[in-house]
Scaffold this active site. Sequence first.
Site, mmCIF file in Angstrom:
data_model
loop_
_atom_site.group_PDB
_atom_site.id
_atom_site.type_symbol
_atom_site.label_atom_id
_atom_site.label_comp_id
_atom_site.label_asym_id
_atom_site.label_seq_id
_atom_site.Cartn_x
_atom_site.Cartn_y
_atom_site.Cartn_z
ATOM 1 N N GLU A 100 0.898 -0.910 -0.423
ATOM 2 C CA GLU A 100 -0.206 -0.219 0.337
ATOM 3 C C GLU A 100 0.675 1.320 -0.119
ATOM 4 O O GLU A 100 0.440 2.441 -0.828
ATOM 5 C CB GLU A 100 -0.352 0.340 1.031
ATOM 6 C CG GLU A 100 -2.242 -0.925 1.140
ATOM 7 C CD GLU A 100 -3.099 -0.769 -0.279
ATOM 8 O OE1 GLU A 100 -3.306 0.694 -0.625
ATOM 9 O OE2 GLU A 100 -3.628 -1.609 -0.230
ATOM 10 N N TYR B 135 -6.618 6.250 4.210
ATOM 11 C CA TYR B 135 -6.659 5.666 2.992
ATOM 12 C C TYR B 135 -5.970 3.579 3.137
ATOM 13 O O TYR B 135 -6.563 3.159 3.303
ATOM 14 C CB TYR B 135 -6.549 6.037 2.168
ATOM 15 C CG TYR B 135 -6.506 4.979 0.916
ATOM 16 C CD1 TYR B 135 -7.365 4.402 -0.653
ATOM 17 C CD2 TYR B 135 -5.133 4.350 0.739
ATOM 18 C CE1 TYR B 135 -6.758 3.071 -0.339
ATOM 19 C CE2 TYR B 135 -4.611 3.079 -0.603
ATOM 20 C CZ TYR B 135 -5.494 3.261 -0.881
ATOM 21 O OH TYR B 135 -5.330 1.759 -1.420
ATOM 22 N N ASP C 154 -9.651 6.004 -2.168
ATOM 23 C CA ASP C 154 -8.783 6.278 -3.174
ATOM 24 C C ASP C 154 -9.257 7.193 -4.179
ATOM 25 O O ASP C 154 -10.223 7.277 -4.654
ATOM 26 C CB ASP C 154 -8.099 5.679 -3.021
ATOM 27 C CG ASP C 154 -7.489 4.848 -4.188
ATOM 28 O OD1 ASP C 154 -9.397 4.219 -4.666
ATOM 29 O OD2 ASP C 154 -6.658 4.235 -4.797
#
Length: 364
Positions: free
Chosen positions: A45, A128, A146
């Site tokens: 991520e 996020y 996102d």
Amino acid sequence: MPSLPKFPPRALSSFRRRLLAWFRANQRDLPWRRRRDPYRIWLSEVMLQQTRVAAVLPYYGRFLRRFPTVRVLGRAPLNDVLKHWAGLGYYSRARNLHAAAKVIVARHGGRFPRDHRAALELPGIGGYTAAAILSIAYGQPLAALDGNVARVLARLGAVRGDLRVPSRWHRLGQIAQELLAVRAPGEWNQAMMELGATVCTPRAPRCQACPVSHWCRAYALGIVNELPAKRVKRAPKRMSIAAAVLLDPRKRTLLVKNPGRQDGVLFSRMWQFPAVEVKTNPAEELAQHLQDSFGLRKEPLRALPGASHSVTYRQVVLLPFLARVERLPKKPGARAIPLGTIRAIPISSATRKIAAAAQQYVRS
Ligand code: SF4
């Protein structure tokens, strides 16, 4: 304020079922999807922020081979971490990752925390990223919003206007949470992201192949290509940076760290050549800078081939110059290294470009 078609409960179930089935059948085989290890998911991520999947893939494997666990990462010297990040850009991500690994080892027994608040307290973890990691690794019912997901939601609901306006973004977050398939939140988040990345793409979305076109307002209204509205972009700032590659008789050069605000952005707070923003006479202004900051007499500077470089809204022209000196100046925060070994230390891609121009010249 944005809204989505009000799904009656059965329609909402069909919508979710359809998207999840599509994801299970069509998802890309990506290395971070093969295991539910929170560390690997976290790393992916962070690497994927502002960066394309294809660019991340080689870095991801290499990074994990060198830092296979949070503990190994937390123990490693920051320079080593930055070296394995070099070329991927946005180096604050690597610094935060390293700092967060230390916190996770010290406070959470070496495992990424399950608690939402504790996750948000880690360096570099925003809303996020926390939602993505906690939903995928631990099945927590948190929707991740996102740019990809926002675009899908904007088209599904025919939402007009700049999506990044805070009130609109906030509402999109609420909508994402309302749609979340709470029994499979990790898969759901990935399905929404995958739809945005592969079907509901920024340009030329493939609505014919879309599993949820039946529920899409923009598709029904024929306004898919008008959404989302273009962001109001900050005007690009053009600037020229002159950099000095000082070379002593042993072919050693001088690198410095954190010399100024502008340089910090351009050179990612890593080792860099002495540099200064120039306006009208690059060689003269750079020579003046070398005199003021390093006490160097105004040596003749040889211009090397320039390069262009973009960082966020800045469009930078890099102007490297070579100066042969008898002795490299000594200064706190500066170090001398052989020019030929510069790639062995963490440097930004702007510094790489300057070093490449100098090495080319020295070889020829
Ligand atoms: Fe996106 Fe088209 Fe699917 Fe609507 S129908 S969600 S615009 S791909």
